[in-house]
Every structure is written in C-alpha cells, then in structure tokens.
Design a protein around this motif. Sequence first.
Motif, PDB file in Angstrom:
ATOM      1  N   LEU A  20       0.844  -1.206   0.000  1.00  0.00           N
ATOM      2  CA  LEU A  20       0.000   0.000   0.000  1.00  0.00           C
ATOM      3  C   LEU A  20       0.878   1.255   0.000  1.00  0.00           C
ATOM      4  O   LEU A  20       0.625   2.193  -0.764  1.00  0.00           O
ATOM      5  N   ASN A  21       1.931   1.276   0.823  1.00  0.00           N
ATOM      6  CA  ASN A  21       2.832   2.437   0.840  1.00  0.00           C
ATOM      7  C   ASN A  21       3.346   2.739  -0.565  1.00  0.00           C
ATOM      8  O   ASN A  21       3.313   3.881  -1.027  1.00  0.00           O
ATOM      9  N   GLY A  22       3.858   1.691  -1.232  1.00  0.00           N
ATOM     10  CA  GLY A  22       4.461   1.876  -2.553  1.00  0.00           C
ATOM     11  C   GLY A  22       3.455   2.358  -3.582  1.00  0.00           C
ATOM     12  O   GLY A  22       3.739   3.262  -4.373  1.00  0.00           O
ATOM     13  N   ALA A  23       2.271   1.761  -3.567  1.00  0.00           N
ATOM     14  CA  ALA A  23       1.255   2.126  -4.554  1.00  0.00           C
ATOM     15  C   ALA A  23       0.806   3.583  -4.359  1.00  0.00           C
ATOM     16  O   ALA A  23       0.604   4.319  -5.330  1.00  0.00           O
ATOM     17  N   LEU A  24       0.679   4.004  -3.124  1.00  0.00           N
ATOM     18  CA  LEU A  24       0.257   5.386  -2.859  1.00  0.00           C
ATOM     19  C   LEU A  24       1.327   6.390  -3.302  1.00  0.00           C
ATOM     20  O   LEU A  24       1.021   7.437  -3.879  1.00  0.00           O
ATOM     21  N   LEU A  25       2.590   6.038  -3.044  1.00  0.00           N
ATOM     22  CA  LEU A  25       3.674   6.938  -3.453  1.00  0.00           C
ATOM     23  C   LEU A  25       3.723   7.033  -4.977  1.00  0.00           C
ATOM     24  O   LEU A  25       3.835   8.117  -5.550  1.00  0.00           O
ATOM     25  N   ARG A  26       3.595   5.896  -5.633  1.00  0.00           N
ATOM     26  CA  ARG A  26       3.612   5.869  -7.101  1.00  0.00           C
ATOM     27  C   ARG A  26       2.492   6.721  -7.683  1.00  0.00           C
ATOM     28  O   ARG A  26       2.657   7.394  -8.701  1.00  0.00           O
ATOM     29  N   GLU A  27       1.333   6.713  -7.014  1.00  0.00           N
ATOM     30  CA  GLU A  27       0.175   7.489  -7.491  1.00  0.00           C
ATOM     31  C   GLU A  27       0.281   8.979  -7.164  1.00  0.00           C
ATOM     32  O   GLU A  27      -0.619   9.749  -7.507  1.00  0.00           O
ATOM     33  N   GLY A  28       1.318   9.380  -6.465  1.00  0.00           N
ATOM     34  CA  GLY A  28       1.475  10.803  -6.139  1.00  0.00           C
ATOM     35  C   GLY A  28       0.546  11.269  -5.040  1.00  0.00           C
ATOM     36  O   GLY A  28       0.221  12.456  -4.943  1.00  0.00           O
ATOM     37  N   LEU A  29       0.128  10.325  -4.176  1.00  0.00           N
ATOM     38  CA  LEU A  29      -0.866  10.665  -3.151  1.00  0.00           C
ATOM     39  C   LEU A  29      -0.246  10.888  -1.774  1.00  0.00           C
ATOM     40  O   LEU A  29      -0.959  11.079  -0.803  1.00  0.00           O
ATOM     41  N   VAL A  30       1.085  10.843  -1.686  1.00  0.00           N
ATOM     42  CA  VAL A  30       1.746  10.963  -0.379  1.00  0.00           C
ATOM     43  C   VAL A  30       2.429  12.329  -0.262  1.00  0.00           C
ATOM     44  O   VAL A  30       3.137  12.769  -1.161  1.00  0.00           O
ATOM     45  N   ASP A  31       2.215  12.986   0.877  1.00  0.00           N
ATOM     46  CA  ASP A  31       2.808  14.301   1.126  1.00  0.00           C
ATOM     47  C   ASP A  31       4.033  14.222   2.034  1.00  0.00           C
ATOM     48  O   ASP A  31       4.972  14.987   1.880  1.00  0.00           O
ATOM     49  N   GLU A  32       3.982  13.319   2.995  1.00  0.00           N
ATOM     50  CA  GLU A  32       5.084  13.189   3.954  1.00  0.00           C
ATOM     51  C   GLU A  32       5.383  11.728   4.207  1.00  0.00           C
ATOM     52  O   GLU A  32       4.468  10.899   4.225  1.00  0.00           O
ATOM     53  N   LEU A  33       6.660  11.438   4.460  1.00  0.00           N
ATOM     54  CA  LEU A  33       7.077  10.089   4.829  1.00  0.00           C
ATOM     55  C   LEU A  33       7.882  10.225   6.122  1.00  0.00           C
ATOM     56  O   LEU A  33       8.899  10.917   6.154  1.00  0.00           O
ATOM     57  N   ILE A  34       7.384   9.627   7.177  1.00  0.00           N
ATOM     58  CA  ILE A  34       8.106   9.649   8.454  1.00  0.00           C
ATOM     59  C   ILE A  34       8.526   8.218   8.753  1.00  0.00           C
ATOM     60  O   ILE A  34       7.667   7.329   8.855  1.00  0.00           O
ATOM     61  N   VAL A  35       9.833   7.987   8.833  1.00  0.00           N
ATOM     62  CA  VAL A  35      10.304   6.619   9.102  1.00  0.00           C
ATOM     63  C   VAL A  35      11.200   6.589  10.326  1.00  0.00           C
ATOM     64  O   VAL A  35      12.076   7.436  10.485  1.00  0.00           O
ATOM     65  N   THR A  36      10.952   5.615  11.172  1.00  0.00           N
ATOM     66  CA  THR A  36      11.858   5.352  12.284  1.00  0.00           C
ATOM     67  C   THR A  36      12.735   4.191  11.850  1.00  0.00           C
ATOM     68  O   THR A  36      12.223   3.160  11.403  1.00  0.00           O
ATOM     69  N   VAL A  37      14.048   4.395  11.949  1.00  0.00           N
ATOM     70  CA  VAL A  37      14.989   3.328  11.587  1.00  0.00           C
ATOM     71  C   VAL A  37      15.419   2.626  12.872  1.00  0.00           C
ATOM     72  O   VAL A  37      16.003   3.241  13.764  1.00  0.00           O
ATOM     73  N   ALA A  38      15.058   1.345  12.965  1.00  0.00           N
ATOM     74  CA  ALA A  38      15.381   0.551  14.141  1.00  0.00           C
ATOM     75  C   ALA A  38      16.744  -0.102  13.957  1.00  0.00           C
ATOM     76  O   ALA A  38      17.126  -0.414  12.828  1.00  0.00           O
ATOM     77  N   PRO A  39      17.483  -0.323  15.039  1.00  0.00           N
ATOM     78  CA  PRO A  39      18.843  -0.871  14.916  1.00  0.00           C
ATOM     79  C   PRO A  39      18.855  -2.377  14.692  1.00  0.00           C
ATOM     80  O   PRO A  39      19.478  -3.134  15.429  1.00  0.00           O
ATOM     81  N   PHE A  40      18.114  -2.813  13.677  1.00  0.00           N
ATOM     82  CA  PHE A  40      18.031  -4.229  13.335  1.00  0.00           C
ATOM     83  C   PHE A  40      18.151  -4.380  11.828  1.00  0.00           C
ATOM     84  O   PHE A  40      17.939  -3.409  11.093  1.00  0.00           O
ATOM     85  N   ALA A  41      18.434  -5.589  11.366  1.00  0.00           N
ATOM     86  CA  ALA A  41      18.421  -5.885   9.936  1.00  0.00           C
ATOM     87  C   ALA A  41      17.755  -7.236   9.742  1.00  0.00           C
ATOM     88  O   ALA A  41      17.908  -8.126  10.581  1.00  0.00           O
ATOM     89  N   TYR A  42      17.005  -7.361   8.664  1.00  0.00           N
ATOM     90  CA  TYR A  42      16.407  -8.663   8.336  1.00  0.00           C
ATOM     91  C   TYR A  42      17.081  -9.276   7.106  1.00  0.00           C
ATOM     92  O   TYR A  42      17.127 -10.479   6.946  1.00  0.00           O
ATOM     93  N   GLY A  43      17.532  -8.436   6.201  1.00  0.00           N
ATOM     94  CA  GLY A  43      18.178  -8.935   4.989  1.00  0.00           C
ATOM     95  C   GLY A  43      17.232  -9.499   3.949  1.00  0.00           C
ATOM     96  O   GLY A  43      17.615  -9.828   2.831  1.00  0.00           O
ATOM     97  N   ALA A  44      15.965  -9.642   4.313  1.00  0.00           N
ATOM     98  CA  ALA A  44      14.927 -10.139   3.392  1.00  0.00           C
ATOM     99  C   ALA A  44      13.592  -9.765   4.025  1.00  0.00           C
ATOM    100  O   ALA A  44      13.560  -9.290   5.153  1.00  0.00           O
ATOM    101  N   GLY A  45      12.516  -9.974   3.278  1.00  0.00           N
ATOM    102  CA  GLY A  45      11.199  -9.666   3.839  1.00  0.00           C
ATOM    103  C   GLY A  45      10.507  -8.544   3.098  1.00  0.00           C
ATOM    104  O   GLY A  45      10.848  -8.255   1.950  1.00  0.00           O
ATOM    105  N   THR A  46       9.539  -7.916   3.760  1.00  0.00           N
ATOM    106  CA  THR A  46       8.752  -6.857   3.117  1.00  0.00           C
ATOM    107  C   THR A  46       9.458  -5.511   3.248  1.00  0.00           C
ATOM    108  O   THR A  46       9.846  -5.116   4.340  1.00  0.00           O
TER     109      THR A  46
END
Length: 215
Positions: free
Chosen positions: A149-175
């Motif tokens: 959903l995040n990606g589709a909304l950004l592609r459609e030009g419907l997003v004004d702000e993106l706030i991301v918290t970066v956690a001190p972890f890595a998965y290396g795969a996944g969503t």
Amino acid sequence: LRPYTIIFSTMTVDGRIASSSGESLLSCREDFVFQHRLRAMVDLVMVGSGTVLADNPRLTVRLVPGRSPLRGVVDSRLRVPPEARIFDGGRGVLVTVEGHPPGRLEPYRRRGVRVVEAGRGRVDLAGAWRLLAEELGVRRVMVEGGGRLNGALLREGLVDELIVTVAPFAYGAGTSLLEADLGGRSVLALDRVERVCGGWARLYYRVVEPRRPLG
Ligand SMILES: NC(=O)c1ccc[n+]([C@@H]2O[C@H](COP(=O)([O-])OP(=O)(O)OC[C@H]3O[C@@H](n4cnc5c(N)ncnc54)[C@H](OP(=O)(O)O)[C@@H]3O)[C@@H](O)[C@H]2O)c1
C-alpha cells in the motif's frame, strides 16, 4: 480534492518492515508513543489488507490522551473479515472496488463500517482518496503500511510526507517499506532527523515528486 497523506513506518536499517517469516516488532516504547500521538492528530489511519491479515491491528489511540481516528483498510477482494479488530467500535472504513453484491457488504455495514467503492478489479487509490475527502470529510490520513500500500500510494502521487523510524536491526529479506516499482525515482526532501530511545532514529521527509495537488 484529496486528503493530506502521511506514511509512518518503522523499518530496519535495510528498509524492511517485516521479516520473511512475518516478524515485525521493530518499535521501542517512545516510537509507539509517537505513533499513537500521530494517530490522534489525523482523521483516518489506513492500512492494506495484507497488514490486517498478518497482524489484525487495532490502530486505536491508547498510549496518549486523544480520540481514535477512523480506521480503514484497502481491500479489493474482501479478504478482511468483518470481525477484524480495526472495525471494532463502529469507526471502521472499508475501501474496496465497485460491484460487490450488496449482500457481501451487509455484514460490514452492520458493524458500522463505512464503505467506499472506487475502481474495478483493484482499488483505484486516487479515486478512493478523493471519495474519502468528499464523502467522509477526511482531511488528514496516516498510512501505516504495509509495503504494497505504501508503494502504490507513493507511485500514485498521493503521499505528502514520509516519516520513518529506523530501528537498529536488519532482516536482509522480507517486506520493504515500499513494495512497488516506482518506474523511476521518487524525490524526497529531508526536513528533520532525531534520535529516538538511543539506537533508533527518526527521519521526516516531504515528498517532492511524484505528488498530485491537494485541491
Ligand atoms: N514495521 C511496520 O511499521 C509495519 C507496518 C505495517 C505492516 N507491516 C508488515 O507488512 C506486511 C504487510 O505488507 P504487505 O505489503 O504484504 O501488505 P499491505 O500493503 O498491508 O496490503 C497490500 C494489499 O492491499 C490491497 N490493495 C488493494 N488495492 C490496492 C492498490 N491499488 N495497490 C496496492 N495494494 C492494494 C492488495 O490486496 P487486494 O488486491 O486483495 O486488494 C494488496 O495485496 C506484514 O508482514 C506486516 O506485519 C509492518
């Protein structure tokens, strides 16, 4: 007319919001409090059907004082059952396609869910966003994932702000935070960076392009 839209997510340093086995516990206490404060500031919190099916979230405001917003899900095929927790309390919104038989929508309506129909086959996000503003009076939306959903909304030009918290972890795969081919690059402007509970960092971006006008 469309609502002002903020994506909020907590991701690993490699940009994942869930591991390949579906684990997604990435927030620290302060991050949860921030998330709830943001919910209390918007009219509607929205997620994709994948997130409801994976996590069955409530999306209410519990950790700070404030009113819980409307809580919506984008679900073309009605895979999310009417019993899902986001529909508790009669403040649910189901965004789906046109043409479902009325009988299939009836159990949602009986739960007090407002139904918004846009598109055929798959939800037309631009159309749905317009209807959220016009029919439900929604002016501010917080999107809490998932990656599709995040990606589709950004592609459609419907997003004004993106706030991301970066956690001190890595998965290396996944969503990923944005599970969509944006067909080129999306341009963001960094407004602010802050440290959250030690090892976590929060970045506040404005979307420069693609971005549709609000009015
Ligand atoms: N760490 C975090 O902050 C965080 C936050 C949220 C979620 N998550 C994790 O993310 C994962 C879920 O992410 P996800 O990407 O699989 O699912 P999602 O983005 O929550 O939902 C995607 C679904 O939305 C529906 N949809 C309807 N119209 C659409 C459209 N126009 N464009 C795109 N999607 C549309 C599609 O199903 P239909 O075609 O059937 O409609 C699609 O499969 C879960 O593992 C969850 O735990 C993590």
